[in-house]
Structure formats: C-alpha cells, structure tokens
Enzyme design. Structure first.
Site, PDB file in Angstrom:
ATOM      1  N   CYS A  31       0.830  -1.207   0.000  1.00 53.29           N
ATOM      2  CA  CYS A  31       0.000   0.000   0.000  1.00 53.29           C
ATOM      3  C   CYS A  31       0.865   1.258   0.000  1.00 53.29           C
ATOM      4  O   CYS A  31       1.680   1.443   0.919  1.00 53.29           O
ATOM      5  CB  CYS A  31      -0.910  -0.002   1.226  1.00 53.29           C
ATOM      6  SG  CYS A  31      -1.852   1.526   1.405  1.00 53.29           S
ATOM      7  N   LYS A  58     -10.168  -8.638   5.711  1.00 53.53           N
ATOM      8  CA  LYS A  58      -9.770  -7.955   6.947  1.00 53.53           C
ATOM      9  C   LYS A  58     -10.209  -8.726   8.194  1.00 53.53           C
ATOM     10  O   LYS A  58     -11.326  -9.245   8.235  1.00 53.53           O
ATOM     11  CB  LYS A  58     -10.377  -6.550   6.978  1.00 53.53           C
ATOM     12  CG  LYS A  58      -9.930  -5.665   5.839  1.00 53.53           C
ATOM     13  CD  LYS A  58     -10.764  -4.390   5.784  1.00 53.53           C
ATOM     14  CE  LYS A  58     -10.455  -3.612   4.501  1.00 53.53           C
ATOM     15  NZ  LYS A  58     -11.359  -2.452   4.319  1.00 53.53           N
ATOM     16  N   VAL A  71      -5.366   1.298   5.849  1.00 48.00           N
ATOM     17  CA  VAL A  71      -4.035   1.498   6.416  1.00 48.00           C
ATOM     18  C   VAL A  71      -3.443   2.755   5.771  1.00 48.00           C
ATOM     19  O   VAL A  71      -3.834   3.115   4.659  1.00 48.00           O
ATOM     20  CB  VAL A  71      -3.126   0.266   6.158  1.00 48.00           C
ATOM     21  CG1 VAL A  71      -3.622  -0.925   6.932  1.00 48.00           C
ATOM     22  CG2 VAL A  71      -3.021  -0.060   4.664  1.00 48.00           C
ATOM     23  N   SER A  85      -2.894   8.608   6.329  1.00 47.77           N
ATOM     24  CA  SER A  85      -1.439   8.651   6.152  1.00 47.77           C
ATOM     25  C   SER A  85      -0.832  10.003   6.494  1.00 47.77           C
ATOM     26  O   SER A  85       0.217  10.078   7.154  1.00 47.77           O
ATOM     27  CB  SER A  85      -1.062   8.251   4.721  1.00 47.77           C
ATOM     28  OG  SER A  85      -1.562   9.165   3.760  1.00 47.77           O
TER      29      SER A  85
END
Length: 246
Positions: A31, A58, A71, A85
């Site tokens: 990712c 998940k 994430v 992020s």
C-alpha cells in the site's frame, strides 16, 4: 530491518498490547499510503513494530484499530489510535525527536500542502488507469490526462530550482510523493519520467535515500502484486513474502 510478517486476515486473533517503547503500525506491504508512514518511521529512526493487514480479507477486529478499515493506522502503548497517512506522518514528525521533516516556516509548510493537492489529482488518475486495466479498457486518454497533471509537478520542481520538492534535502513532501513514483512501473506510466527531467533527477536522488531503500519494493514484484490485486486475489497481500524475507 526486520523481515516482513505474513498479513493478518479474517479469523486472525487481534495482537496484544503495544510493547512499551514501541509504536505499532498497521500496514500492508504494497500500500503506497502505508509506505508513507514506513518512510517516516525509517527516516526518523523510530522504534516500532508492523502488523500487516490483508485488506481483501480484513480481520473482524480491524475496525477497532482503523475505523475506516484502511491502512496506515497507528496504535500507541496506551491504546490511542490514529489513522490517515498524512495525519499519521505529521504526528510522528511532531512527537518524535530527531530530524524534523515538516518545514518550520508556515509559508513553506503551506506550499507543501498545495503540492499534496496537486499530487492527489495525479494519483486519482493513476487509480483510474488501474481500474481501466482491471476492466480491460483502453487507457490512452487517461494517460494523456495523467501527463497533463503530472507536468504541473515538474513545473513546480523546476520553479523551485532545488534537488527535492522540499528544498535542498529530503522533507515530508518528498516522502509523501515517493510511494506513487515507486509504483509507476505497475501503473504503466514509467515512460513519462523521460519527459520530466527535474522529476527524473529527483527520482534518482530518492532511490539513494536510506528510508526509501529500507522500504523499497522491486518493480517486478510490484507489477506481479498488482496483477493479483486486479484479480481480487486474497493471496496478493503476501505475494513474494518468501523473497522479501531473505
């Protein structure tokens, strides 16, 4: 650098409390948004542990660690949770000592946020290209749109007249941008670097950065991952784990 761990999927038990002296990153090896956080952790030398999540399967408890189901997400030893992020990276830079990645000057910091807006447009088209590939559609027009937006980043770097988007040394904006450039080969837009000399020079410099080298994934592995990803394969998250663990 620790070897990457197999991702946790549906049915996996939740990890225990975060050990004292560490911070936990919920991540996924491929990712780009999670790589942003891993770049900052590496750049600042922050002691941490990584828990990889299979985003196509998940674990049931994962929404407790990341309400959006995405994430990266951070967990502190006292159970505090942060996600997104940019928020995660800004937090790490502010809380942990060492080399500060965000500029102190408010104007420079604002300029970097403007560049992030431009990057968002570029990455949005990248994912449209990926979606078109998944549906076996032509990507020529999308690639033209991509290059028109991509040239704005080239113009910004040329106008700044510095080696990095943040100035004379690597800063937060460079780490926020890098993961998408690393994936150009997988998105089939690598050719455009040849027409953006300032960004190409930046790209070469970034490949020599210690945090980039620590989090880097080889282009052929990224390419194969995205082939699996486009097929919605739950095996994609752990692709080439044996190779990366060597």
């Amino acid at each position: 650098m620790n070897s990457p761990q197999k991702s946790l999927a549906k049915g996996s038990p939740a990890p225990g409390p975060v050990p004292e002296g560490l911070i936990r990153l919920y991540s996924m090896r491929f990712c780009p948004f999670a790589q942003r956080a891993r770049l900052v952790l590496a750049a600042k030398g922050i002691k941490h542990e990584v828990v990889n999540i299979n985003l196509l399967s998940k674990p049931e408890w994962f929404l407790e660690k990341s309400p959006l189901g995405l994430v990266p997400s951070l967990e502190t030893p006292d159970g505090k949770i942060l996600y997104d992020s940019i928020i995660v990276c800004d937090y790490l830079d502010e809380v942990y000592p060492g080399n500060k990645l965000n500029p102190e000057d408010p104007f420079e910091k604002a300029q970097q946020k403007i560049l992030l807006k431009c990057l968002h447009t570029v990455t949005s088209i990248l994912y449209q290209i990926l979606s078109a590939k998944k549906d076996n559609q032509h990507t020529t027009e999308l690639k033209m749109q991509f290059f028109e937006e991509f040239k704005k980043l080239e113009e910004a770097l040329s106008k700044k007249n510095t080696p990095y988007f943040g100035g004379e040394s690597v800063s937060m904006i460079d780490y926020m941008m890098w993961p998408f450039f690393e994936r150009f080969v997988a998105f089939d837009v690598q050719e455009f670097l040849e027409n953006t000399p300032c960004i190409k020079a930046w790209d070469n410099l970034m490949l020599q950065d210690h945090a980039v080298m620590e989090t880097y994934t080889e282009p052929d592995i990224l390419f194969e991952f995205y082939e699996l990803y486009l097929d919605d394969s739950v095996e994609a998250a752990d692709y080439a784990l044996d190779i990366c663990s060597r």
